[in-house]
Design a protein around this motif. Structure first.
Motif, short mmCIF file in Angstrom:
data_model
loop_
_atom_site.label_atom_id
_atom_site.label_comp_id
_atom_site.label_asym_id
_atom_site.label_seq_id
_atom_site.Cartn_x
_atom_site.Cartn_y
_atom_site.Cartn_z
N GLN A 1 34.88 52.32 37.38
CA GLN A 1 34.04 53.26 36.30
C GLN A 1 32.87 52.70 35.98
O GLN A 1 32.70 51.97 35.12
CB GLN A 1 34.97 53.65 35.25
N TYR B 1 40.17 50.89 40.60
CA TYR B 1 38.80 52.05 40.29
C TYR B 1 38.16 51.28 39.72
O TYR B 1 38.05 50.20 39.06
CB TYR B 1 39.62 52.69 39.43
N LEU C 1 35.63 58.16 37.55
CA LEU C 1 36.28 57.04 38.44
C LEU C 1 36.34 57.05 39.88
O LEU C 1 36.59 58.03 40.54
CB LEU C 1 37.88 57.17 37.82
#
Lengths: 112, 109
Positions: free
Chosen positions: A37, A35, A43
């Protein structure tokens, strides 16, 4: 201790550098995830691997290249990144797809 | 409009107060997660629920499938509860999580 370890915790690199992020899980899980962020944004799922096969690539630029040599390890290879790639990169794993995910502490990446 | 909406975005409260964070979603889901992210980045899964209510210590999560709404409650809040709380839904069509933007909670002593 979540059972998911990410290294390094912090990384500063120039736009022409090549580096790799590492994720290791000690939980015996079959699925692993990368992911991104960014500040004040949800996210963003980048890649999903299940049983070492990539099952998802969410329109991620080719300057990010994942590698899953076995079910316990996941890498994210970085090259010629852009300043907007500066973010927290989180790795997660789950027993199988659709199961609760366990997260690492993330790698804070800064692109100069 | 985002598929997962959280409110409030920011919440500051005094120690001991009862805290409620809300999550609404617009897609069909098989489950909903509540997660906690502390400064520095680490994310911890608090709950995964698909119906009713779950309780763990001072944390309570509820979900109403018909209304597509979930709440996270914290009783007797403490400064160590200060964190970002994130709601994420698992779509019933695949295994992907759709993430809310998070609620930043600050509990003052």
């Amino acid at each position: 201790e979540t059972g998911v370890t990410q290294t390094p915790r912090h990384l500063v690199m120039g736009m022409t550098n090549k580096k790799s992020l590492k994720c290791e899980q000690h939980l015996g899980h079959n699925a692993m995830y990368w992911y991104k962020q960014s500040a004040k944004k949800p996210l963003e799922l980048m890649f999903v691997y299940s049983l070492e096969e990539r099952v998802e690539n969410n329109s991620v630029p080719s300057r990010f290249s994942p590698e899953c040599p076995n079910s316990s390890h996941l890498f994210l290879h970085l090259h010629t990144l852009q300043p907007e790639d500066s973010a927290l990169y989180l790795c997660a794993s789950s027993q199988d797809l659709g199961q609760p995910q366990h997260f690492g502490d993330g790698t804070r990446l800064s692109i100069l | 409009k985002n598929e997962v909406e959280q409110s409030p975005q920011n919440l500051t409260a005094q120690e001991g107060e009862f805290i409620t964070i809300n999550c609404s979603y617009s897609v069909g889901i098989s489950a909903l997660h509540w997660l906690q992210q502390h400064p520095g980045g680490g994310i911890v899964s608090l709950f995964m629920l698909s119906s009713g209510k779950k309780k763990h210590g001072r944390l309570i999560a509820t979900i109403n499938i018909q209304e597509k709404h979930s709440s996270l409650h914290i009783t007797a809040s403490h400064p160590r509860d200060s964190a970002v709380y994130i709601c994420a839904v698992l779509m019933d069509s695949n295994y992907q999580l759709i993430w809310g933007a998070g609620t930043k909670l600050i509990i003052k002593p």
